[in-house]
Design a protein around this motif. Structure first.
Motif, PDB file in Angstrom:
ATOM      1  N   MET A   1     -13.024  26.151 -46.328  1.00  0.00           N
ATOM      2  CA  MET A   1     -12.045  25.457 -47.154  1.00  0.00           C
ATOM      3  C   MET A   1     -11.428  26.476 -48.091  1.00  0.00           C
ATOM      4  O   MET A   1     -12.108  27.287 -48.683  1.00  0.00           O
ATOM      5  CB  MET A   1     -12.732  24.349 -47.952  1.00  0.00           C
ATOM      6  CG  MET A   1     -11.806  23.597 -48.877  1.00  0.00           C
ATOM      7  SD  MET A   1     -12.549  22.135 -49.643  1.00  0.00           S
ATOM      8  CE  MET A   1     -13.193  22.830 -51.131  1.00  0.00           C
ATOM      9  N   SER A   2     -10.135  26.400 -48.231  1.00  0.00           N
ATOM     10  CA  SER A   2      -9.446  27.280 -49.155  1.00  0.00           C
ATOM     11  C   SER A   2      -9.888  26.979 -50.577  1.00  0.00           C
ATOM     12  O   SER A   2     -10.089  25.829 -50.951  1.00  0.00           O
ATOM     13  CB  SER A   2      -7.937  27.065 -49.014  1.00  0.00           C
ATOM     14  OG  SER A   2      -7.253  27.706 -50.054  1.00  0.00           O
ATOM     15  N   GLU A   3     -10.053  28.022 -51.368  1.00  0.00           N
ATOM     16  CA  GLU A   3     -10.468  27.844 -52.763  1.00  0.00           C
ATOM     17  C   GLU A   3      -9.450  27.026 -53.549  1.00  0.00           C
ATOM     18  O   GLU A   3      -9.791  26.375 -54.523  1.00  0.00           O
ATOM     19  CB  GLU A   3     -10.659  29.212 -53.431  1.00  0.00           C
ATOM     20  CG  GLU A   3     -11.808  30.016 -52.855  1.00  0.00           C
ATOM     21  CD  GLU A   3     -13.161  29.374 -53.090  1.00  0.00           C
ATOM     22  OE1 GLU A   3     -13.379  28.808 -54.166  1.00  0.00           O
ATOM     23  OE2 GLU A   3     -13.996  29.437 -52.179  1.00  0.00           O
ATOM     24  N   ASP A   4      -8.184  27.060 -53.120  1.00  0.00           N
ATOM     25  CA  ASP A   4      -7.124  26.346 -53.824  1.00  0.00           C
ATOM     26  C   ASP A   4      -7.014  24.878 -53.413  1.00  0.00           C
ATOM     27  O   ASP A   4      -6.277  24.123 -54.018  1.00  0.00           O
ATOM     28  CB  ASP A   4      -5.771  27.031 -53.570  1.00  0.00           C
ATOM     29  CG  ASP A   4      -5.751  28.457 -54.091  1.00  0.00           C
ATOM     30  OD1 ASP A   4      -6.497  28.761 -55.039  1.00  0.00           O
ATOM     31  OD2 ASP A   4      -4.989  29.271 -53.538  1.00  0.00           O
ATOM     32  N   THR A   5      -7.730  24.486 -52.372  1.00  0.00           N
ATOM     33  CA  THR A   5      -7.641  23.121 -51.868  1.00  0.00           C
ATOM     34  C   THR A   5      -8.490  22.195 -52.729  1.00  0.00           C
ATOM     35  O   THR A   5      -9.704  22.373 -52.826  1.00  0.00           O
ATOM     36  CB  THR A   5      -8.131  23.040 -50.410  1.00  0.00           C
ATOM     37  OG1 THR A   5      -7.383  23.957 -49.620  1.00  0.00           O
ATOM     38  CG2 THR A   5      -7.956  21.643 -49.862  1.00  0.00           C
ATOM     39  N   PRO A   6      -7.864  21.205 -53.344  1.00  0.00           N
ATOM     40  CA  PRO A   6      -8.652  20.254 -54.148  1.00  0.00           C
ATOM     41  C   PRO A   6      -9.552  19.406 -53.255  1.00  0.00           C
ATOM     42  O   PRO A   6      -9.179  19.032 -52.149  1.00  0.00           O
ATOM     43  CB  PRO A   6      -7.586  19.386 -54.820  1.00  0.00           C
ATOM     44  CG  PRO A   6      -6.274  20.017 -54.553  1.00  0.00           C
ATOM     45  CD  PRO A   6      -6.447  20.945 -53.398  1.00  0.00           C
ATOM     46  N   SER A   7     -10.743  19.120 -53.738  1.00  0.00           N
ATOM     47  CA  SER A   7     -11.687  18.302 -52.979  1.00  0.00           C
ATOM     48  C   SER A   7     -11.081  16.956 -52.609  1.00  0.00           C
ATOM     49  O   SER A   7     -11.313  16.452 -51.517  1.00  0.00           O
ATOM     50  CB  SER A   7     -12.969  18.089 -53.773  1.00  0.00           C
ATOM     51  OG  SER A   7     -13.628  19.301 -53.987  1.00  0.00           O
ATOM     52  N   GLY A   8     -10.307  16.379 -53.518  1.00  0.00           N
ATOM     53  CA  GLY A   8      -9.689  15.078 -53.253  1.00  0.00           C
ATOM     54  C   GLY A   8      -8.791  15.100 -52.033  1.00  0.00           C
ATOM     55  O   GLY A   8      -8.708  14.117 -51.290  1.00  0.00           O
ATOM     56  N   GLU A   9      -8.124  16.210 -51.808  1.00  0.00           N
ATOM     57  CA  GLU A   9      -7.262  16.333 -50.626  1.00  0.00           C
ATOM     58  C   GLU A   9      -8.095  16.333 -49.348  1.00  0.00           C
ATOM     59  O   GLU A   9      -7.726  15.718 -48.353  1.00  0.00           O
ATOM     60  CB  GLU A   9      -6.430  17.616 -50.720  1.00  0.00           C
ATOM     61  CG  GLU A   9      -5.393  17.732 -49.630  1.00  0.00           C
ATOM     62  CD  GLU A   9      -4.480  18.928 -49.828  1.00  0.00           C
ATOM     63  OE1 GLU A   9      -3.927  19.390 -48.814  1.00  0.00           O
ATOM     64  OE2 GLU A   9      -4.316  19.393 -50.968  1.00  0.00           O
ATOM     65  N   VAL A  10      -9.240  16.998 -49.381  1.00  0.00           N
ATOM     66  CA  VAL A  10     -10.135  17.016 -48.221  1.00  0.00           C
ATOM     67  C   VAL A  10     -10.704  15.625 -47.985  1.00  0.00           C
ATOM     68  O   VAL A  10     -10.743  15.147 -46.845  1.00  0.00           O
ATOM     69  CB  VAL A  10     -11.266  18.048 -48.405  1.00  0.00           C
ATOM     70  CG1 VAL A  10     -12.261  17.986 -47.248  1.00  0.00           C
ATOM     71  CG2 VAL A  10     -10.696  19.454 -48.530  1.00  0.00           C
ATOM     72  N   TYR A  11     -11.127  14.936 -49.039  1.00  0.00           N
ATOM     73  CA  TYR A  11     -11.647  13.570 -48.895  1.00  0.00           C
ATOM     74  C   TYR A  11     -10.590  12.659 -48.264  1.00  0.00           C
ATOM     75  O   TYR A  11     -10.883  11.893 -47.345  1.00  0.00           O
ATOM     76  CB  TYR A  11     -12.051  12.978 -50.250  1.00  0.00           C
ATOM     77  CG  TYR A  11     -13.194  13.669 -50.950  1.00  0.00           C
ATOM     78  CD1 TYR A  11     -14.320  14.105 -50.263  1.00  0.00           C
ATOM     79  CD2 TYR A  11     -13.150  13.882 -52.319  1.00  0.00           C
ATOM     80  CE1 TYR A  11     -15.362  14.733 -50.918  1.00  0.00           C
ATOM     81  CE2 TYR A  11     -14.194  14.508 -52.985  1.00  0.00           C
ATOM     82  CZ  TYR A  11     -15.292  14.927 -52.282  1.00  0.00           C
ATOM     83  OH  TYR A  11     -16.317  15.546 -52.938  1.00  0.00           O
ATOM     84  N   ALA A  12      -9.355  12.741 -48.744  1.00  0.00           N
ATOM     85  CA  ALA A  12      -8.275  11.899 -48.217  1.00  0.00           C
ATOM     86  C   ALA A  12      -8.002  12.231 -46.758  1.00  0.00           C
ATOM     87  O   ALA A  12      -7.784  11.324 -45.936  1.00  0.00           O
ATOM     88  CB  ALA A  12      -7.011  12.078 -49.052  1.00  0.00           C
ATOM     89  N   LEU A  13      -8.006  13.506 -46.426  1.00  0.00           N
ATOM     90  CA  LEU A  13      -7.750  13.906 -45.055  1.00  0.00           C
ATOM     91  C   LEU A  13      -8.845  13.411 -44.119  1.00  0.00           C
ATOM     92  O   LEU A  13      -8.568  12.912 -43.027  1.00  0.00           O
ATOM     93  CB  LEU A  13      -7.632  15.431 -44.984  1.00  0.00           C
ATOM     94  CG  LEU A  13      -7.243  16.041 -43.653  1.00  0.00           C
ATOM     95  CD1 LEU A  13      -5.935  15.460 -43.137  1.00  0.00           C
ATOM     96  CD2 LEU A  13      -7.122  17.543 -43.789  1.00  0.00           C
ATOM     97  N   LEU A  14     -10.093  13.511 -44.552  1.00  0.00           N
ATOM     98  CA  LEU A  14     -11.192  13.056 -43.705  1.00  0.00           C
ATOM     99  C   LEU A  14     -11.271  11.535 -43.622  1.00  0.00           C
ATOM    100  O   LEU A  14     -11.951  10.999 -42.747  1.00  0.00           O
ATOM    101  CB  LEU A  14     -12.512  13.636 -44.204  1.00  0.00           C
ATOM    102  CG  LEU A  14     -12.627  15.155 -44.047  1.00  0.00           C
ATOM    103  CD1 LEU A  14     -13.921  15.653 -44.653  1.00  0.00           C
ATOM    104  CD2 LEU A  14     -12.514  15.568 -42.589  1.00  0.00           C
ATOM    105  N   ASP A  15     -10.558  10.847 -44.502  1.00  0.00           N
ATOM    106  CA  ASP A  15     -10.471   9.390 -44.422  1.00  0.00           C
ATOM    107  C   ASP A  15      -9.490   8.960 -43.334  1.00  0.00           C
ATOM    108  O   ASP A  15      -9.477   7.812 -42.930  1.00  0.00           O
ATOM    109  CB  ASP A  15     -10.035   8.818 -45.782  1.00  0.00           C
ATOM    110  CG  ASP A  15     -10.105   7.312 -45.821  1.00  0.00           C
ATOM    111  OD1 ASP A  15     -11.092   6.740 -45.294  1.00  0.00           O
ATOM    112  OD2 ASP A  15      -9.165   6.699 -46.361  1.00  0.00           O
TER     113      ASP A  15
END
Length: 115
Positions: A1-15
Protein backbone atom coordinates in the motif's frame (compact mmCIF):
# COMPACT_ATOMS: atom_id res chain seq x y z
CA UNK A 1 0.00 0.00 0.00
CA UNK A 2 1.28 3.43 -0.84
CA UNK A 3 2.22 5.46 2.22
CA UNK A 4 0.05 8.29 0.86
CA UNK A 5 -3.06 6.12 0.52
CA UNK A 6 -5.52 6.77 3.34
CA UNK A 7 -6.79 3.65 5.08
CA UNK A 8 -10.37 4.79 4.47
CA UNK A 9 -9.80 4.64 0.73
CA UNK A 10 -8.60 1.04 1.01
CA UNK A 11 -11.59 0.10 3.20
CA UNK A 12 -14.00 1.66 0.68
CA UNK A 13 -12.30 -0.07 -2.23
CA UNK A 14 -12.41 -3.46 -0.54
CA UNK A 15 -16.11 -2.90 0.15
CA UNK A 16 -16.62 -2.93 -3.63
CA UNK A 17 -17.62 -6.35 -5.00
CA UNK A 18 -15.86 -5.82 -8.36
CA UNK A 19 -12.60 -4.75 -6.71
CA UNK A 20 -12.65 -7.86 -4.51
CA UNK A 21 -13.36 -10.10 -7.53
CA UNK A 22 -10.47 -8.54 -9.44
CA UNK A 23 -8.10 -9.15 -6.53
CA UNK A 24 -9.16 -12.76 -6.04
CA UNK A 25 -9.09 -13.44 -9.78
CA UNK A 26 -5.54 -12.11 -10.13
CA UNK A 27 -4.18 -13.72 -6.99
CA UNK A 28 -2.42 -16.64 -8.69
CA UNK A 29 -2.27 -15.61 -12.34
CA UNK A 30 -2.23 -12.47 -14.44
CA UNK A 31 -5.41 -11.50 -16.24
CA UNK A 32 -6.25 -9.03 -18.98
CA UNK A 33 -9.03 -6.48 -18.60
CA UNK A 34 -11.15 -8.51 -21.02
CA UNK A 35 -10.66 -11.69 -18.97
CA UNK A 36 -11.52 -9.78 -15.79
CA UNK A 37 -14.61 -8.33 -17.44
CA UNK A 38 -15.84 -11.83 -18.29
CA UNK A 39 -14.97 -13.35 -14.90
CA UNK A 40 -16.45 -10.49 -12.89
CA UNK A 41 -19.49 -10.05 -15.14
CA UNK A 42 -18.63 -6.35 -15.41
CA UNK A 43 -18.24 -3.91 -18.28
CA UNK A 44 -14.73 -3.01 -19.44
CA UNK A 45 -15.10 0.59 -18.16
CA UNK A 46 -16.06 -0.78 -14.71
CA UNK A 47 -13.03 -3.08 -14.72
CA UNK A 48 -10.68 -0.30 -15.81
CA UNK A 49 -11.98 2.05 -13.08
CA UNK A 50 -11.47 -0.58 -10.37
CA UNK A 51 -8.08 -1.59 -11.76
CA UNK A 52 -6.93 2.04 -11.66
CA UNK A 53 -8.05 2.45 -8.06
CA UNK A 54 -6.46 -0.86 -7.02
CA UNK A 55 -3.17 0.14 -8.65
CA UNK A 56 -3.30 3.58 -6.99
CA UNK A 57 -3.71 1.89 -3.59
CA UNK A 58 -0.84 -0.51 -4.32
CA UNK A 59 -3.03 -3.61 -4.23
CA UNK A 60 -2.67 -4.50 -7.93
CA UNK A 61 0.12 -4.15 -10.46
CA UNK A 62 0.04 -3.77 -14.21
CA UNK A 63 2.38 -5.84 -16.35
CA UNK A 64 3.00 -5.93 -20.08
CA UNK A 65 2.45 -9.22 -21.90
CA UNK A 66 4.21 -9.70 -25.22
CA UNK A 67 2.45 -11.72 -27.91
CA UNK A 68 4.16 -13.89 -30.55
CA UNK A 69 3.16 -11.39 -33.25
CA UNK A 70 5.07 -8.56 -31.55
CA UNK A 71 1.97 -6.90 -30.08
CA UNK A 72 1.59 -6.35 -26.37
CA UNK A 73 -1.19 -5.69 -23.90
CA UNK A 74 -1.62 -5.06 -20.20
CA UNK A 75 -2.33 -7.79 -17.70
CA UNK A 76 -2.90 -7.39 -13.98
CA UNK A 77 -1.66 -9.25 -10.91
CA UNK A 78 -2.68 -8.84 -7.27
CA UNK A 79 0.04 -7.55 -4.94
CA UNK A 80 -2.01 -8.21 -1.80
CA UNK A 81 -0.95 -11.21 0.25
CA UNK A 82 -2.40 -10.35 3.65
CA UNK A 83 -4.46 -7.50 5.02
CA UNK A 84 -4.63 -6.98 8.78
CA UNK A 85 -6.80 -4.54 10.69
CA UNK A 86 -5.87 -3.99 14.33
CA UNK A 87 -7.39 -1.83 17.01
CA UNK A 88 -4.59 0.03 18.81
CA UNK A 89 -5.01 2.95 21.17
CA UNK A 90 -8.60 3.58 20.06
CA UNK A 91 -7.53 3.67 16.42
CA UNK A 92 -7.81 1.17 13.54
CA UNK A 93 -4.46 0.31 12.04
CA UNK A 94 -4.33 -1.17 8.53
CA UNK A 95 -1.34 -3.28 7.51
CA UNK A 96 -0.94 -4.70 4.03
CA UNK A 97 1.60 -7.39 3.24
CA UNK A 98 2.49 -7.63 -0.44
CA UNK A 99 3.17 -10.80 -2.40
CA UNK A 100 6.81 -11.33 -3.22
CA UNK A 101 6.53 -14.21 -5.65
CA UNK A 102 8.68 -12.79 -8.42
CA UNK A 103 11.62 -10.43 -8.47
CA UNK A 104 12.18 -7.73 -11.08
CA UNK A 105 15.07 -9.81 -12.47
CA UNK A 106 12.76 -12.83 -12.81
CA UNK A 107 10.21 -10.73 -14.70
CA UNK A 108 12.91 -9.35 -17.01
CA UNK A 109 14.15 -12.88 -17.71
CA UNK A 110 10.60 -14.05 -18.50
CA UNK A 111 10.06 -11.15 -20.89
CA UNK A 112 13.43 -11.76 -22.54
CA UNK A 113 12.62 -15.47 -22.96
CA UNK A 114 9.34 -14.57 -24.71
CA UNK A 115 11.20 -12.55 -27.36
Amino acid sequence: MSEDTPSGEVYALLDDEYARRILTSTNTTTKSAKELSEECDASLPTVYRRVERLIDCGLLEERTKLEDNGHHHSVYKARLKRLTVELENDELKLTIEEQTDESMADRFTAIWDEL
